[in-house]
Design an enzyme around this catalytic site. Sequence first.
Site, short mmCIF file in Angstrom:
data_model
loop_
_atom_site.label_atom_id
_atom_site.label_comp_id
_atom_site.label_asym_id
_atom_site.label_seq_id
_atom_site.Cartn_x
_atom_site.Cartn_y
_atom_site.Cartn_z
N ASP A 1 0.71 -1.43 0.22
CA ASP A 1 -0.22 -0.24 0.03
C ASP A 1 0.90 1.18 0.15
OD1 ASP A 1 -2.05 2.12 0.36
OD2 ASP A 1 -2.15 1.52 2.40
N SER B 1 -0.09 3.92 2.76
CA SER B 1 -0.01 3.98 3.39
C SER B 1 1.82 4.50 4.23
CB SER B 1 -0.71 3.18 4.41
OG SER B 1 -0.48 1.45 4.49
N TRP C 1 2.06 -3.41 9.48
CA TRP C 1 1.11 -4.48 11.25
C TRP C 1 1.13 -5.68 10.12
CZ3 TRP C 1 -4.02 -5.59 10.92
CH2 TRP C 1 -4.87 -5.19 9.86
N ASN D 1 2.83 2.16 7.35
CA ASN D 1 3.20 1.41 8.82
C ASN D 1 2.88 -0.38 8.03
OD1 ASN D 1 2.01 3.95 9.70
ND2 ASN D 1 3.26 2.36 11.76
N TYR E 1 -8.47 2.80 9.53
CA TYR E 1 -8.87 1.68 8.26
C TYR E 1 -10.57 2.03 7.66
CZ TYR E 1 -4.46 0.42 7.37
OH TYR E 1 -3.27 0.35 7.32
N ASP F 1 -1.37 5.31 -5.13
CA ASP F 1 -2.27 4.67 -3.89
C ASP F 1 -2.60 3.74 -4.56
OD1 ASP F 1 -3.30 3.50 -2.52
OD2 ASP F 1 -4.51 4.58 -1.26
N THR G 1 -5.43 1.23 -3.63
CA THR G 1 -6.97 1.98 -4.12
C THR G 1 -7.11 1.18 -5.78
OG1 THR G 1 -6.93 3.60 -2.77
CG2 THR G 1 -8.39 4.07 -4.59
#
Length: 412
Positions: free
Chosen positions: A95, A98, A102, A100, A138, A278, A281
């Site tokens: 992505d 964003s 996780w 991070n 999110y 992005d 998306t």
Amino acid sequence: MLKAFIVLGLVSALAGVGAGADLLHRMPIYKWENSVKSRKNVMSEVAHLRGKYNVATTATSDIISGEPLANSMNMYYYGQITIGTPGVIFIVMFDTGSANLWVPSYNCTSTACLSHTQYNPNQSTTFVPNGSDITLKYGTGGMSGYLAMDTVTVNNLVILNQTFGVAVSELDNHFDNVAFDGILGMGFANLAEDSVTPPFYNMYNEALISQPVFSFYLSIDGTTSMGGELILGGSDPNYYIGNMTYVPISRDDYWQFDMSEAVLNGVTLCSNCQAIADTGTSLIMAPIDAYTKLYSTLDINPDASVDCSTVSSMPVLKFVIGGTVFGIPPSYYVLYLDGECVVGIQTMGTDFWILGDIFIGQYYTEFDVGNNRIGFASVSGAQYTNQANSQFASFTTIFSLFALLNIILKLY
Ligand SMILES: *[C@@H]1O[C@H](CO)[C@@H](O)[C@H](O)[C@H]1NC(C)=O
Ligand SMILES: *[C@@H]1O[C@H](CO)[C@@H](O)[C@H](O)[C@H]1NC(C)=O
Ligand SMILES: *[C@@H]1O[C@H](CO)[C@@H](O)[C@H](O)[C@H]1NC(C)=O
Ligand SMILES: *[C@@H]1O[C@H](CO)[C@@H](O)[C@H](O)[C@H]1NC(C)=O
Ligand SMILES: *[C@@H]1O[C@H](CO)[C@@H](O)[C@H](O)[C@H]1NC(C)=O
């Protein structure tokens, strides 16, 4: 973080360009596409993006409130990484919107966690506790948990000491049925929550790649066994035609840049616009004014599906970026859903465009962290390729002359 970024920039400037193809690390990625899509799914993705981009709720989302958001992920690209020692395989969505990384925690009892691979620090000999909490937004929900540090392997590149989020709860993400366990953010470090250094920066800082550049080839016709390639350390000219068109990054958190114009059928939808690339998306999101002009130019109702038999005669949507025209034919911007055709261009009232996978699937995209720029080129074998702006400019000139003539005629 800024310091890290400057150092990165300097080192890359010193290293210069010219990474050989042998220095590229190719990571296979896979494409997942919702088989039963409907207009509601498209609206669900808009609701998801609203949360991701922190956009206030407006009337559009009220229409779908009460609708299950389970299908908010219409299409996405994902791949495998490992975390810990011994390495446990996690599937992550890449992505660029964003920053991070996780994954779910072993003690998270949310449905989305239980249906996916969970990280257990006790079972990794390289786990180092951090002690800080992390919360990411999110869609209508988000994840909350804590930070951990461990070894993360991306395509055999071993990143030591990568800090990432471990989700203890995932609320209303509607990620229950998605193929990915977590998300690997590839946005700029400035976008990262808790100022965590994103994996890509560590890959470069730990000298695992020779250039702080990555690129995506997303196959529009991709499948769950072959969806494209994430190339770490540069870009592969075999995947695209001609030269890349580069534009500087205008704001280094998202991959945001200046787009001089968006045009449909001779109508300027916006000029001096901002856009974000992005990979997380699937749709194209437009600012509200551009969106209104687009639908009035197409002469269709934005809240309804379109007659599939008219799609082939719809105009090409053109984005002018760095002096090059990047066209998206209607066969790409109209989504063929379960028996209906829906335009995959939506709005959530932002003042920037979001160019998602509909765009990136057609234009190989290079994300150049070191030079703070983004590059686009037509993918090899594309149905519709980019073109120099000159031809386009002459159309504009003819159009302006015509307008001038019109004014003169009116004056007399
Ligand atoms: C899960 O584990 C983390 C870290 O050990 C702890 O902070 C958290 O309270 C636990 N959560 C639950 C729901 O057990
Ligand atoms: C992990 O270790 C902690 C103490 O370090 C312990 O409280 C917890 O029960 C362990 N969990 C598992 C699943 O082994
Ligand atoms: C990783 O952290 C350990 C201590 O936890 C340290 O000894 C080592 O140098 C670090 N390695 C890198 C590449 O940052
Ligand atoms: C936890 O991670 C953050 C972000 O990487 C870092 O700034 C902080 O120093 C870490 N804390 C500990 C105790 O390691
Ligand atoms: C690509 O760039 C090179 C070097 O600037 C130039 O020589 C070449 O003609 C360009 N190719 C195309 C297809 O524009």
